[in-house]
Design a protein around this motif. Structure first.
Motif, PDB file in Angstrom:
ATOM      1  N   THR A 110       0.851  -1.185   0.000  1.00 16.58           N
ATOM      2  CA  THR A 110       0.000   0.000   0.000  1.00 16.58           C
ATOM      3  C   THR A 110       0.887   1.235   0.000  1.00 16.58           C
ATOM      4  OG1 THR A 110      -0.042   0.093   2.415  1.00 16.58           O
ATOM      5  CG2 THR A 110      -1.739  -1.251   1.327  1.00 16.58           C
ATOM      6  N   GLU A 111       0.296   2.399  -0.173  1.00 14.65           N
ATOM      7  CA  GLU A 111       1.084   3.632  -0.146  1.00 14.65           C
ATOM      8  C   GLU A 111       1.784   3.800   1.197  1.00 14.65           C
ATOM      9  OE1 GLU A 111      -1.021   7.097  -1.283  1.00 14.65           O
ATOM     10  OE2 GLU A 111      -1.509   6.374  -3.298  1.00 14.65           O
ATOM     11  N   GLU A 112       1.085   3.457   2.279  1.00 18.21           N
ATOM     12  CA  GLU A 112       1.677   3.586   3.615  1.00 18.21           C
ATOM     13  C   GLU A 112       2.863   2.643   3.788  1.00 18.21           C
ATOM     14  OE1 GLU A 112       0.333   3.373   8.341  1.00 18.21           O
ATOM     15  OE2 GLU A 112      -1.089   2.882   6.733  1.00 18.21           O
ATOM     16  N   LEU A 113       2.699   1.380   3.374  1.00 16.94           N
ATOM     17  CA  LEU A 113       3.796   0.420   3.490  1.00 16.94           C
ATOM     18  C   LEU A 113       4.934   0.769   2.548  1.00 16.94           C
ATOM     19  CD1 LEU A 113       1.793  -2.934   3.765  1.00 16.94           C
ATOM     20  CD2 LEU A 113       3.219  -1.904   5.548  1.00 16.94           C
ATOM     21  N   ALA A 114       4.606   1.217   1.355  1.00 15.27           N
ATOM     22  CA  ALA A 114       5.638   1.591   0.392  1.00 15.27           C
ATOM     23  C   ALA A 114       6.498   2.724   0.936  1.00 15.27           C
ATOM     24  CB  ALA A 114       4.994   2.005  -0.929  1.00 15.27           C
ATOM     25  N   GLU A 115       5.860   3.699   1.569  1.00 20.36           N
ATOM     26  CA  GLU A 115       6.617   4.819   2.146  1.00 20.36           C
ATOM     27  C   GLU A 115       7.515   4.344   3.274  1.00 20.36           C
ATOM     28  OE1 GLU A 115       5.840   9.201   4.231  1.00 20.36           O
ATOM     29  OE2 GLU A 115       4.149   7.977   3.563  1.00 20.36           O
ATOM     30  N   ALA A 116       7.004   3.421   4.103  1.00 22.82           N
ATOM     31  CA  ALA A 116       7.788   2.918   5.235  1.00 22.82           C
ATOM     32  C   ALA A 116       9.027   2.156   4.773  1.00 22.82           C
ATOM     33  CB  ALA A 116       6.922   2.016   6.113  1.00 22.82           C
ATOM     34  N   PHE A 117       8.891   1.360   3.708  1.00 24.93           N
ATOM     35  CA  PHE A 117      10.003   0.544   3.225  1.00 24.93           C
ATOM     36  C   PHE A 117      10.828   1.235   2.143  1.00 24.93           C
ATOM     37  CE2 PHE A 117       7.439  -2.843   5.150  1.00 24.93           C
ATOM     38  CZ  PHE A 117       8.414  -3.597   5.778  1.00 24.93           C
ATOM     39  N   GLY A 118      10.403   2.405   1.701  1.00 22.62           N
ATOM     40  CA  GLY A 118      11.151   3.112   0.662  1.00 22.62           C
ATOM     41  C   GLY A 118      11.065   2.435  -0.686  1.00 22.62           C
ATOM     42  N   ILE A 119       9.880   1.897  -1.020  1.00 24.05           N
ATOM     43  CA  ILE A 119       9.683   1.232  -2.299  1.00 24.05           C
ATOM     44  C   ILE A 119       8.493   1.876  -3.013  1.00 24.05           C
ATOM     45  CG2 ILE A 119      10.637  -0.956  -1.474  1.00 24.05           C
ATOM     46  CD1 ILE A 119       7.794  -1.978  -1.094  1.00 24.05           C
ATOM     47  N   ALA A 120       8.229   1.436  -4.216  1.00 28.45           N
ATOM     48  CA  ALA A 120       7.106   1.981  -4.971  1.00 28.45           C
ATOM     49  C   ALA A 120       5.806   1.283  -4.570  1.00 28.45           C
ATOM     50  CB  ALA A 120       7.336   1.808  -6.468  1.00 28.45           C
ATOM     51  N   PRO A 121       4.700   2.018  -4.505  1.00 24.98           N
ATOM     52  CA  PRO A 121       3.407   1.377  -4.232  1.00 24.98           C
ATOM     53  C   PRO A 121       3.134   0.262  -5.241  1.00 24.98           C
ATOM     54  CG  PRO A 121       3.193   3.752  -4.105  1.00 24.98           C
ATOM     55  CD  PRO A 121       4.567   3.481  -4.657  1.00 24.98           C
ATOM     56  N   GLY A 122       2.638  -0.853  -4.754  1.00 23.39           N
ATOM     57  CA  GLY A 122       2.357  -1.991  -5.624  1.00 23.39           C
ATOM     58  C   GLY A 122       3.448  -3.021  -5.666  1.00 23.39           C
ATOM     59  N   GLU A 123       4.672  -2.649  -5.241  1.00 21.02           N
ATOM     60  CA  GLU A 123       5.750  -3.646  -5.182  1.00 21.02           C
ATOM     61  C   GLU A 123       5.389  -4.721  -4.157  1.00 21.02           C
ATOM     62  OE1 GLU A 123       9.840  -2.719  -4.939  1.00 21.02           O
ATOM     63  OE2 GLU A 123       9.642  -0.831  -6.062  1.00 21.02           O
ATOM     64  N   GLU A 124       5.906  -5.918  -4.387  1.00 23.16           N
ATOM     65  CA  GLU A 124       5.543  -7.037  -3.526  1.00 23.16           C
ATOM     66  C   GLU A 124       6.271  -7.001  -2.183  1.00 23.16           C
ATOM     67  OE1 GLU A 124       6.020 -10.832  -5.399  1.00 23.16           O
ATOM     68  OE2 GLU A 124       3.912 -10.862  -6.025  1.00 23.16           O
ATOM     69  N   LEU A 125       5.527  -7.367  -1.139  1.00 23.27           N
ATOM     70  CA  LEU A 125       6.072  -7.580   0.195  1.00 23.27           C
ATOM     71  C   LEU A 125       5.623  -8.957   0.671  1.00 23.27           C
ATOM     72  CD1 LEU A 125       5.226  -4.156   1.907  1.00 23.27           C
ATOM     73  CD2 LEU A 125       7.504  -4.946   1.257  1.00 23.27           C
ATOM     74  N   THR A 126       6.386  -9.533   1.581  1.00 24.33           N
ATOM     75  CA  THR A 126       5.971 -10.772   2.225  1.00 24.33           C
ATOM     76  C   THR A 126       5.159 -10.424   3.460  1.00 24.33           C
ATOM     77  OG1 THR A 126       7.949 -11.952   1.487  1.00 24.33           O
ATOM     78  CG2 THR A 126       6.737 -12.909   3.326  1.00 24.33           C
ATOM     79  N   HIS A 127       3.952 -10.956   3.539  1.00 26.18           N
ATOM     80  CA  HIS A 127       3.052 -10.710   4.667  1.00 26.18           C
ATOM     81  C   HIS A 127       2.845 -12.020   5.414  1.00 26.18           C
ATOM     82  CE1 HIS A 127      -1.320 -10.032   6.156  1.00 26.18           C
ATOM     83  NE2 HIS A 127      -0.470  -9.627   7.075  1.00 26.18           N
ATOM     84  N   VAL A 128       3.066 -11.972   6.719  1.00 26.91           N
ATOM     85  CA  VAL A 128       2.907 -13.170   7.542  1.00 26.91           C
ATOM     86  C   VAL A 128       1.964 -12.858   8.704  1.00 26.91           C
ATOM     87  CG1 VAL A 128       4.045 -14.895   8.984  1.00 26.91           C
ATOM     88  CG2 VAL A 128       5.221 -13.983   6.983  1.00 26.91           C
ATOM     89  N   ILE A 129       0.947 -13.696   8.867  1.00 26.56           N
ATOM     90  CA  ILE A 129       0.093 -13.636  10.047  1.00 26.56           C
ATOM     91  C   ILE A 129       0.503 -14.790  10.953  1.00 26.56           C
ATOM     92  CG2 ILE A 129      -2.264 -13.762  10.955  1.00 26.56           C
ATOM     93  CD1 ILE A 129      -3.262 -12.742   8.282  1.00 26.56           C
ATOM     94  N   THR A 130       0.856 -14.465  12.200  1.00 24.14           N
ATOM     95  CA  THR A 130       1.306 -15.471  13.160  1.00 24.14           C
ATOM     96  C   THR A 130       0.344 -15.502  14.338  1.00 24.14           C
ATOM     97  OG1 THR A 130       3.609 -15.054  12.550  1.00 24.14           O
ATOM     98  CG2 THR A 130       3.227 -16.252  14.597  1.00 24.14           C
ATOM     99  N   ARG A 131      -0.208 -16.665  14.618  1.00 19.60           N
ATOM    100  CA  ARG A 131      -1.135 -16.834  15.734  1.00 19.60           C
ATOM    101  C   ARG A 131      -0.519 -17.788  16.753  1.00 19.60           C
ATOM    102  NH1 ARG A 131      -4.157 -17.058  10.959  1.00 19.60           N
ATOM    103  NH2 ARG A 131      -5.830 -15.491  10.771  1.00 19.60           N
ATOM    104  N   ALA A 132      -0.481 -17.382  18.015  1.00 22.13           N
ATOM    105  CA  ALA A 132       0.098 -18.212  19.078  1.00 22.13           C
ATOM    106  C   ALA A 132      -0.935 -18.493  20.159  1.00 22.13           C
ATOM    107  CB  ALA A 132       1.311 -17.515  19.690  1.00 22.13           C
ATOM    108  N   ALA A 133      -0.844 -19.688  20.741  1.00 18.66           N
ATOM    109  CA  ALA A 133      -1.755 -20.088  21.817  1.00 18.66           C
ATOM    110  C   ALA A 133      -0.983 -20.845  22.879  1.00 18.66           C
ATOM    111  CB  ALA A 133      -2.893 -20.947  21.273  1.00 18.66           C
ATOM    112  N   GLU A 134      -1.434 -20.734  24.119  1.00 19.53           N
ATOM    113  CA  GLU A 134      -0.913 -21.516  25.240  1.00 19.53           C
ATOM    114  C   GLU A 134      -2.035 -22.416  25.747  1.00 19.53           C
ATOM    115  OE1 GLU A 134       2.247 -18.363  27.267  1.00 19.53           O
ATOM    116  OE2 GLU A 134       0.190 -18.465  27.984  1.00 19.53           O
ATOM    117  N   ASP A 135      -1.816 -23.721  25.724  1.00 23.44           N
ATOM    118  CA  ASP A 135      -2.868 -24.677  26.119  1.00 23.44           C
ATOM    119  C   ASP A 135      -4.179 -24.356  25.411  1.00 23.44           C
ATOM    120  OD1 ASP A 135      -1.169 -26.087  27.707  1.00 23.44           O
ATOM    121  OD2 ASP A 135      -1.930 -25.333  29.607  1.00 23.44           O
TER     122      ASP A 135
END
Length: 230
Positions: A110-135
């Motif tokens: 997105t434009e926000e992520l592109a600005e944060a990483f210094g890349i062009a909007p639309g360039e690919e990023l790796t997105h990971v959702i991590t879910r953790a549980a205890e018992d």
């Protein structure tokens, strides 16, 4: 990479404090006793206790010793822990069975992520959702983004974290079982390279009572690696 002895000692005490095995007001053994018990020097013991004290888990009373804090802050015990996988982090903090699920996908910046990483909007990023549980009880969920040519945080030398109570995103609320309108503890993480470039951006949500709110900046150990979503 084996963790430093002082981190292990501090982690063991943090787990016992959090579990209630060491109630508020409990006096810890002396420096000499802790050194003998753990087969380390008193310098190592001092570093371990300084970590616990800096995180609000214990307090020092002049000429009396070290005591478990009346209202211990539930925070991760050391900067070194930020470079661990969630499985390792929670195994240090709890004696419960830990399970971690990850979803990995390529997304357009997105434009926000592109600005944060210094890349062009639309360039690919790796997105990971991590879910953790205890018992089987959900304890954290994170969204992390990295450039596709970076697979870990080994290039990071600085970690900035902002911790606050906020409304969770729908995905985070669903995993944590948060009722509509309730707040969760959120951690916004920025892993930075030596040149100031962003290596990883991550937003983590925990149950609201798990960690105290704070803002801090730390220097990370070099050479360590961690999976996205820590």
């Amino acid at each position: 990479m084996a963790e430093p002895a002082y981190v292990t000692i501090a982690g063991n005490y943090a787990r016992r404090i959090r579990s209630g095995a060491l109630p508020p007001g409990t006096q810890l053994p002396s420096y000499a006793e802790l050194a003998a018990q753990n087969h380390v020097s008193e310098i190592v013991v001092r570093k371990a206790l300084e970590l616990l004290q800096s995180q609000g888990l214990v307090r020092s009373q002049r000429r009396r010793g070290i005591f478990v804090a009346d209202r211990p802050n539930l925070v991760r015990v050391a900067p070194e822990r930020q470079m661990e996988d969630p499985e390792v982090t929670y195994s240090h903090e709890s004696d419960k069975a830990v399970t971690v699920e990850r979803e990995v996908e390529r997304v357009a910046a997105t434009e926000e992520l592109a600005e944060a990483f210094g890349i062009a909007p639309g360039e690919e990023l790796t997105h990971v959702i991590t879910r953790a549980a205890e018992d089987s009880r959900p304890v954290s969920v994170s969204d992390s983004y990295q450039p596709t040519n970076i697979s870990d945080t080994s290039g990071a030398v600085i970690l900035e974290e902002t911790v606050a109570d906020r409304l969770p995103t729908p995905i985070h609320a669903d995993w944590l079982g948060t009722p509509p309108g309730d707040l969760v503890k959120t951690v916004h993480q920025r892993f930075l390279a030596a040149d100031g470039g962003l290596v990883m951006l991550s937003d983590v949500s925990y149950p609201r009572d798990r960690y105290d709110a704070m803002l801090f900046r730390m220097t990370l150990s070099t050479g360590g690696t961690a999976a996205i979503g820590d």
